[in-house]
Design a protein around this motif. Structure first.
Motif, PDB file in Angstrom:
ATOM      1  N   VAL A   1       0.873  -1.180   0.000  1.00  0.00           N
ATOM      2  CA  VAL A   1       0.000   0.000   0.000  1.00  0.00           C
ATOM      3  C   VAL A   1       0.909   1.228   0.000  1.00  0.00           C
ATOM      4  N   ASN A   2       1.062   1.853  -1.157  1.00  0.00           N
ATOM      5  CA  ASN A   2       1.939   3.020  -1.282  1.00  0.00           C
ATOM      6  C   ASN A   2       1.138   4.302  -1.134  1.00  0.00           C
ATOM      7  N   VAL A   3       1.297   4.987   0.007  1.00  0.00           N
ATOM      8  CA  VAL A   3       0.581   6.249   0.240  1.00  0.00           C
ATOM      9  C   VAL A   3       1.527   7.379  -0.171  1.00  0.00           C
TER      10      VAL A   3
ATOM     11  N   ASP B   1       4.496   9.509  -5.710  1.00  0.00           N
ATOM     12  CA  ASP B   1       5.540   9.284  -6.708  1.00  0.00           C
ATOM     13  C   ASP B   1       6.091   7.864  -6.758  1.00  0.00           C
ATOM     14  N   SER B   2       5.385   6.864  -6.206  1.00  0.00           N
ATOM     15  CA  SER B   2       5.896   5.491  -6.307  1.00  0.00           C
ATOM     16  C   SER B   2       5.966   5.098  -7.777  1.00  0.00           C
ATOM     17  N   PHE B   3       6.879   4.166  -8.089  1.00  0.00           N
ATOM     18  CA  PHE B   3       7.179   3.966  -9.513  1.00  0.00           C
ATOM     19  C   PHE B   3       6.031   3.363 -10.309  1.00  0.00           C
ATOM     20  N   SER B   4       5.170   2.552  -9.652  1.00  0.00           N
ATOM     21  CA  SER B   4       4.124   1.928 -10.471  1.00  0.00           C
ATOM     22  C   SER B   4       2.716   2.408 -10.128  1.00  0.00           C
TER      23      SER B   4
ATOM     24  N   GLU C   1       6.957   6.881   1.794  1.00  0.00           N
ATOM     25  CA  GLU C   1       8.077   7.535   1.095  1.00  0.00           C
ATOM     26  C   GLU C   1       8.515   6.613  -0.031  1.00  0.00           C
ATOM     27  N   SER C   2       8.497   7.114  -1.242  1.00  0.00           N
ATOM     28  CA  SER C   2       8.949   6.289  -2.364  1.00  0.00           C
ATOM     29  C   SER C   2      10.464   6.100  -2.288  1.00  0.00           C
ATOM     30  N   THR C   3      10.902   4.898  -2.629  1.00  0.00           N
ATOM     31  CA  THR C   3      12.344   4.634  -2.684  1.00  0.00           C
ATOM     32  C   THR C   3      12.749   4.289  -4.123  1.00  0.00           C
ATOM     33  N   ARG C   4      11.891   4.696  -5.090  1.00  0.00           N
ATOM     34  CA  ARG C   4      12.240   4.422  -6.489  1.00  0.00           C
ATOM     35  C   ARG C   4      13.535   5.162  -6.820  1.00  0.00           C
TER      36      ARG C   4
ATOM     37  N   VAL D   1       5.304  -1.313   8.275  1.00  0.00           N
ATOM     38  CA  VAL D   1       5.517   0.032   7.719  1.00  0.00           C
ATOM     39  C   VAL D   1       6.895   0.056   7.074  1.00  0.00           C
ATOM     40  N   ASP D   2       6.908   0.522   5.829  1.00  0.00           N
ATOM     41  CA  ASP D   2       8.109   0.595   5.010  1.00  0.00           C
ATOM     42  C   ASP D   2       8.764   1.956   5.265  1.00  0.00           C
ATOM     43  N   THR D   3       9.795   1.970   6.104  1.00  0.00           N
ATOM     44  CA  THR D   3      10.454   3.242   6.429  1.00  0.00           C
ATOM     45  C   THR D   3      11.906   2.999   6.794  1.00  0.00           C
TER      46      THR D   3
ATOM     47  N   ILE E   1       8.539  -3.666  10.843  1.00  0.00           N
ATOM     48  CA  ILE E   1       9.225  -2.556  10.170  1.00  0.00           C
ATOM     49  C   ILE E   1       9.975  -3.150   8.978  1.00  0.00           C
ATOM     50  N   ASN E   2       9.711  -2.582   7.803  1.00  0.00           N
ATOM     51  CA  ASN E   2      10.378  -2.993   6.577  1.00  0.00           C
ATOM     52  C   ASN E   2      11.345  -1.876   6.205  1.00  0.00           C
ATOM     53  N   ASP E   3      12.641  -2.115   6.400  1.00  0.00           N
ATOM     54  CA  ASP E   3      13.615  -1.034   6.236  1.00  0.00           C
ATOM     55  C   ASP E   3      14.562  -1.338   5.074  1.00  0.00           C
TER      56      ASP E   3
ATOM     57  N   ILE F   1      15.196 -11.366   5.653  1.00  0.00           N
ATOM     58  CA  ILE F   1      16.220 -10.696   4.837  1.00  0.00           C
ATOM     59  C   ILE F   1      15.746 -10.583   3.389  1.00  0.00           C
ATOM     60  N   ASP F   2      16.305  -9.603   2.685  1.00  0.00           N
ATOM     61  CA  ASP F   2      15.799  -9.282   1.343  1.00  0.00           C
ATOM     62  C   ASP F   2      16.975  -8.784   0.497  1.00  0.00           C
ATOM     63  N   PRO F   3      17.205  -9.370  -0.681  1.00  0.00           N
ATOM     64  CA  PRO F   3      18.333  -8.919  -1.514  1.00  0.00           C
ATOM     65  C   PRO F   3      18.138  -7.518  -2.096  1.00  0.00           C
TER      66      PRO F   3
ATOM     67  N   ARG G   1       6.378  -5.777 -10.493  1.00  0.00           N
ATOM     68  CA  ARG G   1       6.330  -4.660 -11.465  1.00  0.00           C
ATOM     69  C   ARG G   1       7.676  -3.975 -11.670  1.00  0.00           C
ATOM     70  N   LYS G   2       8.775  -4.522 -11.188  1.00  0.00           N
ATOM     71  CA  LYS G   2      10.053  -3.786 -11.222  1.00  0.00           C
ATOM     72  C   LYS G   2      10.611  -3.665 -12.631  1.00  0.00           C
ATOM     73  N   SER G   3      11.524  -2.704 -12.802  1.00  0.00           N
ATOM     74  CA  SER G   3      11.931  -2.318 -14.159  1.00  0.00           C
ATOM     75  C   SER G   3      12.667  -3.431 -14.897  1.00  0.00           C
TER      76      SER G   3
ATOM     77  N   VAL H   1       6.671 -13.016  -0.498  1.00  0.00           N
ATOM     78  CA  VAL H   1       6.780 -12.170  -1.696  1.00  0.00           C
ATOM     79  C   VAL H   1       6.028 -10.868  -1.445  1.00  0.00           C
ATOM     80  N   ARG H   2       6.662  -9.763  -1.809  1.00  0.00           N
ATOM     81  CA  ARG H   2       6.057  -8.433  -1.623  1.00  0.00           C
ATOM     82  C   ARG H   2       5.490  -8.015  -2.977  1.00  0.00           C
ATOM     83  N   VAL H   3       4.149  -7.865  -3.042  1.00  0.00           N
ATOM     84  CA  VAL H   3       3.506  -7.687  -4.352  1.00  0.00           C
ATOM     85  C   VAL H   3       2.418  -6.619  -4.330  1.00  0.00           C
ATOM     86  N   HIS H   4       2.162  -6.063  -5.535  1.00  0.00           N
ATOM     87  CA  HIS H   4       1.030  -5.151  -5.707  1.00  0.00           C
ATOM     88  C   HIS H   4      -0.257  -5.934  -5.979  1.00  0.00           C
ATOM     89  N   ASP H   5      -0.144  -7.081  -6.663  1.00  0.00           N
ATOM     90  CA  ASP H   5      -1.319  -7.812  -7.161  1.00  0.00           C
ATOM     91  C   ASP H   5      -1.512  -9.084  -6.329  1.00  0.00           C
TER      92      ASP H   5
HETATM   93  N1  HH2 Z   1      10.796  -2.425  -3.041  1.00  0.00           N
HETATM   94  C1  HH2 Z   1      10.228  -1.204  -2.981  1.00  0.00           C
HETATM   95  C2  HH2 Z   1       9.923  -0.616  -1.739  1.00  0.00           C
HETATM   96  N2  HH2 Z   1      10.167  -1.274  -0.588  1.00  0.00           N
HETATM   97  N3  HH2 Z   1      10.925  -3.196   0.534  1.00  0.00           N
HETATM   98  C3  HH2 Z   1      11.480  -4.414   0.508  1.00  0.00           C
HETATM   99  N4  HH2 Z   1      11.702  -5.081   1.636  1.00  0.00           N
HETATM  100  N5  HH2 Z   1      11.818  -5.020  -0.681  1.00  0.00           N
HETATM  101  C4  HH2 Z   1      11.622  -4.401  -1.874  1.00  0.00           C
HETATM  102  O1  HH2 Z   1      11.972  -4.995  -2.929  1.00  0.00           O
HETATM  103  C5  HH2 Z   1      11.034  -3.103  -1.880  1.00  0.00           C
HETATM  104  C6  HH2 Z   1      10.704  -2.518  -0.632  1.00  0.00           C
HETATM  105  C7  HH2 Z   1       9.928  -0.473  -4.247  1.00  0.00           C
HETATM  106  O2  HH2 Z   1       8.651  -0.802  -4.708  1.00  0.00           O
HETATM  107  P1  HH2 Z   1       7.338   0.079  -4.451  1.00  0.00           P
HETATM  108  O3  HH2 Z   1       6.996   0.152  -3.020  1.00  0.00           O
HETATM  109  O4  HH2 Z   1       6.246  -0.424  -5.313  1.00  0.00           O
HETATM  110  O5  HH2 Z   1       7.744   1.488  -5.017  1.00  0.00           O
HETATM  111  P2  HH2 Z   1       8.206   2.857  -4.348  1.00  0.00           P
HETATM  112  O6  HH2 Z   1       9.431   2.623  -3.538  1.00  0.00           O
HETATM  113  O7  HH2 Z   1       8.446   3.748  -5.533  1.00  0.00           O
HETATM  114  O8  HH2 Z   1       7.086   3.339  -3.473  1.00  0.00           O
END
Ligand code: HH2
Length: 293
Positions: A35-37, A40-43, A74-77, A108-110, A127-129, A197-199, A233-235, A267-271
């Motif tokens: 859930v990207n709030v 500017d997230s990439f997809s 926060e987008s990390t694209r 929370v992705d931060t 926490i997803n960092d 862990i995540d590559p 959806r990655k590039s 797996v971390r997915v949009h769909d």
């Molecule tokens: N990819 C994105 C953001 N967070 N976190 C983990 N653990 N692993 C990932 O591969 C990962 C991540 C980028 O994808 P998305 O959230 O769709 O885009 P954006 O960062 O532009 O919001």
């Protein structure tokens, strides 16, 4: 507080992931719904910036079968600029408050310790960092809770990471980094059963690096911590198929399936709905008769 789950007697691999008050069994692959709030997230940038739409999307992903929700403010694209703490919290908190009582862990992705502290106090379970708790104060911010923690590898930082990613041996270097971050967490008193862990597909990696990492995922699993794969959806998928980010569903499903076959536990997915179906087929073919989620 419940006891830590015992690791598998034969492999030593954890049977479950601790995520706040949740203990997630790892006997089947888990789906983390994104859930990207953000504007500017990439997809899906801008689609869910409005809190009402983000909450609707979060509920939709839960209905579709998500095991974990991952809210990002926060987008990390590649090329993204950092967002101030207050702005990130203003995006994330209304959604977190609306979903925190659902029967699944909310991540929370931060990468900001200040944000980590607030969202944990507000009921986040994970926490997803993307910087693997390297910011000053990040280990302290999460140490005292029981939250799950995703430690991701990134070369450089989002603004510049895709300029010229370089490795001698990408699998060995990512593995060594993640082993070091696991050790740092354990030294800070964080139980291994809380770690993932995540590559970091696409984070300071060329398409070739991403594919080499996907092929070598098993080498990360050997660290004895569940592996999360984020390829949705990655590039790299766009480069291979020639398709834009909104048109990469089939490629994302193939990537999720291949990641799970190579040892990913999450797996971390949009769909979410489509990914769930694909993983159900995989489990059926593998003769896994566990009850459905
Ligand atoms: N990819 C994105 C953001 N967070 N976190 C983990 N653990 N692993 C990932 O591969 C990962 C991540 C980028 O994808 P998305 O959230 O769709 O885009 P954006 O960062 O532009 O919001």
């Amino acid at each position: 507080m419940s006891a830590l789950p015992a690791p598998d007697r034969f492999s030593g691999f954890p049977r479950a992931l601790i995520c706040g008050s949740f203990t997630l069994p790892l006997r089947r692959p888990l789906i983390m719904g994104i859930v990207n709030v953000t504007p500017d997230s990439f997809s899906d940038g801008g689609r869910f910036l409005d809190p009402g739409r983000a909450i609707e999307q979060a509920n939709r992903l839960v209905e579709e079968g998500a095991d974990i929700l991952d809210i990002g403010g926060e987008s990390t694209r590649p090329g993204a600029d950092p967002v101030p703490v207050e702005e990130e919290l203003a995006r994330v908190l209304p959604v977190l408050r609306a979903v925190r009582d659902l029967p699944l862990p909310v991540s929370v992705d931060t990468l900001k310790p200040e944000v980590m502290r607030v969202v944990l106090a507000e009921g986040a379970s994970m926490i997803n960092d993307v910087s693997a708790l390297r910011a000053r104060g990040a280990l302290d911010a999460v140490q005292g809770s029981r939250c799950g923690l995703c430690l991701m590898h990134m070369q450089g930082e989002p603004r510049t990471m895709q300029a010229a990613p370089h490795y001698g041996n990408v699998v060995a270097e990512v593995r060594a980094f993640l082993a070091q971050r696991i050790a740092a967490c354990e030294a800070a008193g964080i139980a291994r059963e809380r770690l993932v862990i995540d590559p970091g597909f696409g984070f300071g990696k060329s398409g070739r690096h991403n594919l080499t990492l996907l092929r070598g995922l098993q080498a990360l699993r050997e660290l004895g911590v569940p592996v999360l794969a984020g390829l949705s959806r990655k590039s790299t998928l766009g480069t291979i198929t020639g398709r834009g980010s909104e048109d990469r569903l089939a490629a994302s499903l193939a990537a999720a399936l291949l990641a799970v076959e190579r040892g990913a536990s999450i797996v971390r997915v949009h769909d979410v709905a489509a990914t769930r179906d694909v993983l159900l087929i995989l489990r059926a073919v593998n003769g896994d008769n566990d009850p459905q989620p």
